[in-house]
Scaffold this active site. Sequence first.
Site, PDB file in Angstrom:
ATOM      1  N   CYS A   1      -6.196  -5.267  -7.869  1.00  0.00           N
ATOM      2  CA  CYS A   1      -5.954  -4.630  -6.504  1.00  0.00           C
ATOM      3  C   CYS A   1      -5.582  -6.030  -5.594  1.00  0.00           C
ATOM      4  O   CYS A   1      -5.013  -5.924  -4.240  1.00  0.00           O
ATOM      5  CB  CYS A   1      -7.349  -4.152  -5.870  1.00  0.00           C
ATOM      6  SG  CYS A   1      -8.798  -5.400  -6.265  1.00  0.00           S
ATOM      7  N   HIS A   2      -5.703  -7.311  -6.045  1.00  0.00           N
ATOM      8  CA  HIS A   2      -5.038  -8.454  -5.284  1.00  0.00           C
ATOM      9  C   HIS A   2      -3.781  -8.184  -5.134  1.00  0.00           C
ATOM     10  O   HIS A   2      -3.057  -9.022  -4.264  1.00  0.00           O
ATOM     11  CB  HIS A   2      -5.745  -9.782  -5.909  1.00  0.00           C
ATOM     12  CG  HIS A   2      -5.407  -9.904  -7.412  1.00  0.00           C
ATOM     13  ND1 HIS A   2      -5.787  -9.199  -8.385  1.00  0.00           N
ATOM     14  CD2 HIS A   2      -3.997 -10.895  -7.740  1.00  0.00           C
ATOM     15  CE1 HIS A   2      -5.171  -9.966  -9.597  1.00  0.00           C
ATOM     16  NE2 HIS A   2      -4.324 -10.569  -9.168  1.00  0.00           N
TER      17      HIS A   2
ATOM     18  N   TYR B   1       0.811  -1.114   0.080  1.00  0.00           N
ATOM     19  CA  TYR B   1      -0.007  -0.084  -0.058  1.00  0.00           C
ATOM     20  C   TYR B   1       0.932   1.185  -0.069  1.00  0.00           C
ATOM     21  O   TYR B   1       0.612   2.328  -0.621  1.00  0.00           O
ATOM     22  CB  TYR B   1      -0.997   0.070   1.296  1.00  0.00           C
ATOM     23  CG  TYR B   1      -1.951  -1.075   1.208  1.00  0.00           C
ATOM     24  CD1 TYR B   1      -3.274  -0.847   0.441  1.00  0.00           C
ATOM     25  CD2 TYR B   1      -1.725  -2.251   1.786  1.00  0.00           C
ATOM     26  CE1 TYR B   1      -4.065  -1.840   0.601  1.00  0.00           C
ATOM     27  CE2 TYR B   1      -2.822  -3.325   1.814  1.00  0.00           C
ATOM     28  CZ  TYR B   1      -3.984  -3.180   1.078  1.00  0.00           C
ATOM     29  OH  TYR B   1      -4.776  -3.954   1.018  1.00  0.00           O
TER      30      TYR B   1
ATOM     31  N   GLU C   1      -1.033 -16.425 -10.128  1.00  0.00           N
ATOM     32  CA  GLU C   1       0.065 -15.677 -10.973  1.00  0.00           C
ATOM     33  C   GLU C   1       1.372 -16.094 -10.545  1.00  0.00           C
ATOM     34  O   GLU C   1       2.225 -16.024 -11.481  1.00  0.00           O
ATOM     35  CB  GLU C   1      -0.436 -14.293 -10.455  1.00  0.00           C
ATOM     36  CG  GLU C   1      -1.724 -13.635 -11.191  1.00  0.00           C
ATOM     37  CD  GLU C   1      -1.597 -12.080 -10.877  1.00  0.00           C
ATOM     38  OE1 GLU C   1      -1.006 -11.725 -10.312  1.00  0.00           O
ATOM     39  OE2 GLU C   1      -2.628 -11.548 -11.339  1.00  0.00           O
TER      40      GLU C   1
ATOM     41  N   ASN D   1     -12.592  -0.440  -5.838  1.00  0.00           N
ATOM     42  CA  ASN D   1     -12.407  -0.646  -7.085  1.00  0.00           C
ATOM     43  C   ASN D   1     -13.505  -1.342  -7.780  1.00  0.00           C
ATOM     44  O   ASN D   1     -13.871  -2.160  -7.386  1.00  0.00           O
ATOM     45  CB  ASN D   1     -11.007  -1.699  -6.975  1.00  0.00           C
ATOM     46  CG  ASN D   1     -10.429  -2.109  -8.507  1.00  0.00           C
ATOM     47  OD1 ASN D   1     -10.850  -1.491  -9.406  1.00  0.00           O
ATOM     48  ND2 ASN D   1      -9.686  -3.166  -8.422  1.00  0.00           N
TER      49      ASN D   1
END
Length: 144
Positions: A114-115, A85, A140, A106
Amino acid sequence: MGVTGGSCPFGLWHVHMVWSGDLVMQVRFLREPAEGPAHPAFLRYLAGNPDALAGLSSVATEGDSVYARIYRAVRAIPYGRTATYGEIAAAAGTVPRVVGNAMRTNPTPLVVPCHRVVAKGGIGGFTPSIEMKRALLSMESRKG
């Protein structure tokens, strides 16, 4: 081009999306499927294709509001990576708490990933569930 909507499964959830052409207007995670097929880019992304969402744009990144700057900074986080953040706040010229508020509201998660935004000392939060955030980051990390 008209507005289209649909969904596809991801784990125990369904990813609902609304789009027109390459502009995504909304993404939500719900327990029930929506009418209509998913955008093909989302299907490719959820199958582990790192570049699948690159050609899409988000209504969230338009303009020069602080939230739009935050969403653009989040879009710049590479597939398979994370940023804190605080790092996103520095890139967008704001503070971490504002980044957290932007992530919570979002309108197009996945397109604005945002993950990939994590707390300095841990994974941070995610709506609808922290388990989904972990699953997305795990997916990912295997392909990124």
